[in-house]
Design an enzyme around this catalytic site. Structure first.
Site, PDB file in Angstrom:
ATOM      1  N   SER A   1       0.831  -1.202   0.000  1.00  0.00           N
ATOM      2  CA  SER A   1       0.000   0.000   0.000  1.00  0.00           C
ATOM      3  C   SER A   1       0.863   1.248   0.000  1.00  0.00           C
ATOM      4  O   SER A   1       1.968   1.245   0.528  1.00  0.00           O
ATOM      5  CB  SER A   1      -0.895   0.002   1.233  1.00  0.00           C
ATOM      6  OG  SER A   1      -0.088   0.116   2.388  1.00  0.00           O
ATOM      7  N   LYS A   2       0.305   2.301  -0.577  1.00  0.00           N
ATOM      8  CA  LYS A   2       1.118   3.497  -0.761  1.00  0.00           C
ATOM      9  C   LYS A   2       1.494   4.163   0.551  1.00  0.00           C
ATOM     10  O   LYS A   2       2.421   4.955   0.601  1.00  0.00           O
ATOM     11  CB  LYS A   2       0.406   4.480  -1.692  1.00  0.00           C
ATOM     12  CG  LYS A   2      -0.886   5.038  -1.139  1.00  0.00           C
ATOM     13  CD  LYS A   2      -1.522   5.988  -2.151  1.00  0.00           C
ATOM     14  CE  LYS A   2      -2.939   6.347  -1.733  1.00  0.00           C
ATOM     15  NZ  LYS A   2      -3.686   7.031  -2.793  1.00  0.00           N
ATOM     16  N   ARG A   3       0.786   3.882   1.589  1.00  0.00           N
ATOM     17  CA  ARG A   3       1.103   4.485   2.872  1.00  0.00           C
ATOM     18  C   ARG A   3       2.423   3.946   3.428  1.00  0.00           C
ATOM     19  O   ARG A   3       3.120   4.616   4.161  1.00  0.00           O
ATOM     20  CB  ARG A   3      -0.025   4.229   3.871  1.00  0.00           C
ATOM     21  CG  ARG A   3      -0.037   5.188   5.044  1.00  0.00           C
ATOM     22  CD  ARG A   3      -1.366   5.139   5.775  1.00  0.00           C
ATOM     23  NE  ARG A   3      -1.536   3.954   6.576  1.00  0.00           N
ATOM     24  CZ  ARG A   3      -0.911   3.739   7.728  1.00  0.00           C
ATOM     25  NH1 ARG A   3      -0.060   4.618   8.198  1.00  0.00           N
ATOM     26  NH2 ARG A   3      -1.127   2.636   8.406  1.00  0.00           N
ATOM     27  N   LYS A   4       2.714   2.699   3.056  1.00  0.00           N
ATOM     28  CA  LYS A   4       3.892   2.075   3.653  1.00  0.00           C
ATOM     29  C   LYS A   4       5.026   1.845   2.667  1.00  0.00           C
ATOM     30  O   LYS A   4       6.115   1.442   3.047  1.00  0.00           O
ATOM     31  CB  LYS A   4       3.478   0.739   4.273  1.00  0.00           C
ATOM     32  CG  LYS A   4       2.494   0.912   5.409  1.00  0.00           C
ATOM     33  CD  LYS A   4       1.983  -0.418   5.908  1.00  0.00           C
ATOM     34  CE  LYS A   4       0.980  -0.193   7.049  1.00  0.00           C
ATOM     35  NZ  LYS A   4       0.243  -1.420   7.358  1.00  0.00           N
ATOM     36  N   ASN A   5       4.763   2.055   1.408  1.00  0.00           N
ATOM     37  CA  ASN A   5       5.749   1.763   0.385  1.00  0.00           C
ATOM     38  C   ASN A   5       5.321   2.504  -0.876  1.00  0.00           C
ATOM     39  O   ASN A   5       4.141   2.532  -1.159  1.00  0.00           O
ATOM     40  CB  ASN A   5       5.711   0.250   0.117  1.00  0.00           C
ATOM     41  CG  ASN A   5       7.072  -0.280  -0.264  1.00  0.00           C
ATOM     42  OD1 ASN A   5       7.916   0.446  -0.775  1.00  0.00           O
ATOM     43  ND2 ASN A   5       7.297  -1.547  -0.030  1.00  0.00           N
TER      44      ASN A   5
END
Length: 492
Positions: free
Chosen positions: A253-257
């Site tokens: 997910s873009k929040r983590k990567n």
RNA sequence: GGCCCCAUCGUCCAAUGGUAAGGACACCGGCCUUUCACGCCGGCAAUACGGGUUCGAUCCCCGUUGGGGUCACCA
């Protein structure tokens, strides 16, 4: 029968590396069998689909080196390849299902459905979906309601008991009780089909033989095979790929990567390296070599060799692989050409120059002032992110809300960015300066920098967003709980 | 929570019903070198647990645990 695979992205956001991953395996499998690879745009969500996103997805797939034999841009014998251009086809099939008693109109309001769902969750019912109130409405009653202009959706009739058995090429037999599935909506109130209907109709009409996609779809296969049965069609072969993961093992997910293909492009990865890296997620060359091209993959690939443990997307290893491509496959002349394609071209240099020109005392100052425009990350410290009289945790929230608002931006340019930042500062009852100050740190890695809004425009949304995310990491990040609370408060 | 999927070093990927469980990234040493990087040499490090089946299980079966996914008029 000719093998035909497809990629069916939904144009609702940034081009995702997971999309490229599925594209690679689908493309390679088609080529292994001398078959076709089809690109189909699944834009049945009118609210979220955008032309810009569709364009970006096509463009980033082309950049990474995936080509398709049929698609919305190149056409083909099974078109149109954009679902919003196929509405009458779906309508006909939906009518047919209703006529045959496999589907029914449902007049329940959203409010009622929410209530029903809430109640079922409270009761801890095994099935938390729809209570099938409209399923037994007589055709005449339904016709009357429709004639009276009531809005409705169409639902498919899921068997009330028994189990669905289907096969996955990688996992073998999978069983699921029908009772655990509710009467799925196949046509929305706006007349558009839902994914489940459209995907089945299109895959059949487009003569797709292998459905290669992410594991997250396994649970909806029963609905799909049931639709095939309703229509009297032969279902395709299913192959559910493992899901790419964050370092903490959750779905990528873009929040983590960073998940946008464009991020990797802007950050200076070579397309062949990225594609190679995706190829080694769940698969390997027979001799174990880690650096391989798509043609080499095609020579050796079989779906059956895919391993099922969901791989973590490891940026460090991608970086290493990319470095091998840079030094092993490029002469200095070739490298210099790639650098020019990447950022050292007149267009980008001129855009960067426009931001720093007034600050140059000598031409050689340029290098010092512009390093941030030619980097992936910048050196961020806690001190750089400090805001006077504000706690660290509050700064993180500030950055997070800013990030959300920036993500909603359709046009990435200085005035738009400026108005977003003004909006956020007002939301937090801050001076604009208190917001731009930590952003200078996050985006530029320095308090001394060219104007923020313009710099952000030139740098582009992918790099900016990634830098803000990593700045939040420098401050310690946000717990899931706090994130949810914040989301409730600030996210529309 | 119900259901579904999955399970070898921190990470990626190997291996066979009998191995010293192998390679790569990362990390740590050393060599090379004007520095750094590359390269080379070496080190650390895994079969989740419990039952079976078997002469023998990392491998086959069952359970437990753990992780993930999914339960929308989103895909």
């Amino acid at each position: 029968m000719k093998v035909r695979t497809r990629l069916a992205p939904s144009p609702t956001g940034d081009p995702h590396v997971g999309t490229a991953y599925q594209a690679l395996f689908g493309f390679v499998w088609a080529r292994v069998n001398g078959g076709d690879f089809v690109l189909r745009i699944e834009d049945t969500d009118q609210d979220r689909s955008t032309d810009a996103s569709e364009l970006a997805i096509l463009e980033s797939l082309r950049w990474i080196g995936i080509t398709w034999d049929e698609g919305p841009d190149v056409g083909g014998p099974f078109g149109p390849y954009r679902q919003s251009d196929r509405l009458s086809i779906y309508r006909n099939h939906i009518d047919q299902l209703i006529k045959n008693g496999h589907a029914y109109p449902c007049f329940c309001s959203k409010e009622r459905l929410d209530e029903v769902r809430k109640k079922l969750i409270e009761e801890k019912a095994p099935n938390r979906g729809y209570d099938r109130r409209c399923r037994d409405l007589s055709p005449r009653e339904a016709a009357e309601k429709i004639a009276a202009g009531e809005t409705y959706v169409v639902r498919m009739k899921i068997p009330l008991e028994g189990e669905c058995v289907f096969h996955d090429l990688l996992r073998g037999e999978i069983r699921k009780d029908w009772a655990s599935i509710d009467d799925q909506v196949i046509m929305k109130a706006d007349g558009f089909p839902t994914y489940h209907l459209a995907v089945v109709v299109d895959d059949h009409l487009m003569e797709i033989t292998h459905i290669i996609r992410g594991e997250e779809w396994i649970n909806s296969v029963p609905k799909h095979v049931l639709l095939y049965e309703f229509f009297g069609w032969e279902p395709p072969l299913y192959c559910h790929l493992p899901l790419l993961r964050n370092p903490d093992k959750s779905k990528l997910s873009k929040r983590k990567n960073p998940t946008s293909i464009n991020y990797y492009r802007k950050a200076g990865y070579l397309p062949e390296a990225l594609l190679n890296y995706l190829g080694m997620m769940g698969w390997h060359m027979p001799d174990g070599s880690e650096k391989f091209s798509v043609p080499e993959m095609i020579k050796n690939f079989s779906l059956k060799d895919i391993s099922l443990g969901s791989p973590v997307f490891d940026r460090a290893k991608l970086r290493w692989l990319n470095s091998r491509y840079i030094r092993e496959d490029n002469s200095v002349a070739e490298l210099s050409e790639k650098l020019q394609e990447w950022a050292l071209n007149p267009e980008y240099i001129s855009r960067v120059s426009s931001v720093v020109a007034s600050r140059l005392e000598t031409l050689s100052d340029w290098g010092y002032f512009t390093a941030m425009f030619f980097s992936d990350s910048v050196p961020v410290t806690e001190e750089l992110l400090e805001v006077k009289d504000m706690e660290k945790s509050h700064v993180i929230e500030l950055l997070q809300v800013t990030l959300w608002k920036l993500e909603e931006l359709r046009e990435w340019n200085s005035p738009a960015i400026s108005s977003v930042l003004k909006e956020v500062s007002e939301l937090f009852e801050l001076k604009l300066k208190d917001l731009t100050s930590p952003l200078y740190g996050a985006i530029c890695g320095s308090k001394v920098a060219p104007p923020l809004f313009d710099s952000m425009e030139v740098l582009g949304s992918d790099l900016c967003r990634t830098r803000i995310t990593s700045a939040m990491g420098v401050l310690g990040g946000l717990s899931g709980k706090k994130l949810k609370k914040l989301e409730k408060k600030y996210r529309a």
